[in-house]
Design an enzyme around this catalytic site. Sequence first.
Site, short mmCIF file in Angstrom:
data_model
loop_
_atom_site.label_atom_id
_atom_site.label_comp_id
_atom_site.label_asym_id
_atom_site.label_seq_id
_atom_site.Cartn_x
_atom_site.Cartn_y
_atom_site.Cartn_z
N SER A 20 48.49 44.19 72.81
CA SER A 20 48.96 44.33 71.44
C SER A 20 50.29 43.62 71.24
CB SER A 20 49.13 45.82 71.10
OG SER A 20 50.03 46.43 72.00
N ASN A 107 53.22 56.80 75.61
CA ASN A 107 52.77 57.49 74.39
C ASN A 107 53.95 57.95 73.53
OD1 ASN A 107 50.30 57.01 75.44
ND2 ASN A 107 49.83 59.12 75.97
N THR A 152 47.28 49.39 23.41
CA THR A 152 46.34 50.22 24.16
C THR A 152 45.02 49.46 24.09
OG1 THR A 152 45.62 51.49 22.23
CG2 THR A 152 47.47 52.40 23.47
N HIS A 153 44.26 49.50 25.15
CA HIS A 153 43.01 48.72 25.25
C HIS A 153 43.27 47.23 25.03
CE1 HIS A 153 40.95 52.65 24.80
NE2 HIS A 153 41.86 52.86 23.87
N SER A 274 48.96 21.82 38.04
CA SER A 274 47.60 21.64 38.50
C SER A 274 47.46 20.24 39.06
CB SER A 274 46.65 21.85 37.32
OG SER A 274 45.46 21.11 37.51
N LYS A 280 49.04 21.83 32.67
CA LYS A 280 49.07 23.19 33.21
C LYS A 280 50.41 23.61 33.81
CE LYS A 280 45.92 25.71 33.80
NZ LYS A 280 44.72 25.58 34.65
N ASN A 282 51.12 27.04 35.93
CA ASN A 282 50.40 28.24 36.37
C ASN A 282 51.31 29.32 36.96
OD1 ASN A 282 47.97 26.98 35.69
ND2 ASN A 282 47.79 26.03 37.71
N GLU A 287 50.06 35.78 40.26
CA GLU A 287 48.66 35.90 40.69
C GLU A 287 48.57 36.28 42.17
OE1 GLU A 287 45.92 32.75 38.80
OE2 GLU A 287 47.93 32.03 38.43
N TYR A 314 46.80 61.20 72.34
CA TYR A 314 46.77 59.76 72.15
C TYR A 314 45.39 59.18 72.45
CZ TYR A 314 47.70 54.79 72.61
OH TYR A 314 47.66 53.42 72.45
N GLN A 319 46.61 52.12 68.58
CA GLN A 319 47.30 50.83 68.69
C GLN A 319 47.10 50.00 67.41
OE1 GLN A 319 47.74 48.67 72.52
NE2 GLN A 319 46.19 47.33 71.67
N LYS A 322 49.89 49.61 64.05
CA LYS A 322 51.01 48.71 63.78
C LYS A 322 50.62 47.49 62.97
CE LYS A 322 51.98 49.42 68.12
NZ LYS A 322 51.33 50.76 68.15
N1 ARG Z 1 50.30 49.49 73.01
C1 ARG Z 1 50.02 50.89 72.94
C2 ARG Z 1 49.96 51.30 71.45
O1 ARG Z 1 50.42 50.57 70.65
C3 ARG Z 1 51.08 51.65 73.62
C4 ARG Z 1 50.68 53.01 74.08
C5 ARG Z 1 49.80 52.92 75.24
N2 ARG Z 1 49.47 54.18 75.80
C6 ARG Z 1 48.41 54.37 76.52
N3 ARG Z 1 48.19 55.57 76.92
N4 ARG Z 1 47.58 53.40 76.78
O2 ARG Z 1 49.43 52.32 71.11
#
Ligand code: ARG
Length: 457
Positions: A20, A107, A152-153, A274, A280, A282, A287, A314, A319, A322
């Site tokens: 990751s 974790n 409205t509308h 354009s 044009k 734009n 948008e 966990y 993962q 993020k």
């Molecule tokens: N890269 C992992 C995540 O973003 C880190 C945690 C990993 N923990 C594990 N027990 N494999 O979740």
Amino acid sequence: MWAGRFAKELNSKVNDFNSSIGVDGVMFEEDVTGSIAHATMLAECGIIAKSDAQDIIAELNSILLDIKSGALEIDPNAEDIHMFIEGELTKRLPEAGKKLHTARSRNDQVAVDTRLYVRKKIGSLKSKLWNLISTIYELAEKNTDTVMPGYTHLQRAQPITFSHHLLAYSAMFMRDYDRLVDAEKRLNVSPLGSCALAGTTYPINRQMTAELLGFSGVSFNSIDGVSDRDFCVEIGASIALIMTHLSRFSEEIILWCSWEFKFIELDDAYATGSSIMPQKKNPDIAELVRGKTGRTYGNLITLLTMLKGIPLAYNKDMQEDKEAIFDSIDTAELCLEIFAPMLQTMTVNKENMAKAGEKGFINATDCADYLTKKGMPFRSAYKVSGSLVGYAIQQGKTLNELTLTEFKNFSDMFENDIYEAIDLSVCLNKRTSEGAPSKTAVEKQLEIVKAFLESNK
Ligand code: ARG
């Protein structure tokens, strides 16, 4: 890192799939900060030697400097930023480095890093939102006399001012701001010390790491500490709403700068041409903001779906959090940043707004109110006013252009003062109820926004 249990190296495709670091690499500073707090606490609690902690902290700081200066590149083959930094630390400090992960798990490490990173980003989202609210305020302040039809509308409905219309967006973005503030409170607790899920047998001090990292307290259950990602959902939802509001605003800007409306003109630096049609201009920015809104909805669903089926504590599914929340944050930052100057530089075409106001029979309600105030029940007055509008359309006139005789043909309650009663600026400035478009009512709204800006400076 998990040498001992495994006899083979990880298959390289599995390594790539599992990794990751392409996403969580941005949390390098938070990872270092979290580890420094942890090492400090371990030493304070007598779990590792003070001299080891000092060496670890010094080395972590130099790793941070090296990443920032570019002297140390984040290895794309590492599993994640936590493994990368710990690996680098033990390379540089073989003996003491290996002690850092005492009484800790990835974790709780990833949980703390993600909170720290998202918290930092909430700060920058808030300041960008503040800027936008302030830009809208300035524009609203200048347009308290700019009459336009309210819709409205998408049909012309009643007279408002551009200021009044803009202040509706102020209200939305102020709530968005408050939502971030509110979500930040729940986010700001430290999961560190939850370890893998069941805490630890070492005499750690969770309050200490929480304090060192600027958290307001600690998560009170270690399983929840490592399993909770609802803070990502809350921020993701707040961002989805920010984008919803930006998208509605964008849609209006797109309409307003069309030839059909011509209420505003975008600055040349904030519009595009354009490749084939020379005439044009734009509204690409608006948008794109409207278009990018969808990805923040997608991210929110990703987060919710990721959580809904996983057992405590966990699971690797987590993962995925993020990529979703970081993308929402980046998208909102980008959009907020570009939206404010686009508004600041656009030209408001007051004349066209006023013209649109004159043509749409937006004083028909006021015509009915005139009769009601003279004693006619509102429903009957509504009917008379409606018939007058129908008649005026046939004649190709506005209500103000009808003669008193024509008015009287519909009701003998009409007198000469009808012309004043349906004059647009009169209609507007009689709308003095709280929150309404009259100048006095709008000035109160401006005061509210100003106070908000002041108190959140
Ligand atoms: N890269 C992992 C995540 O973003 C880190 C945690 C990993 N923990 C594990 N027990 N494999 O979740």
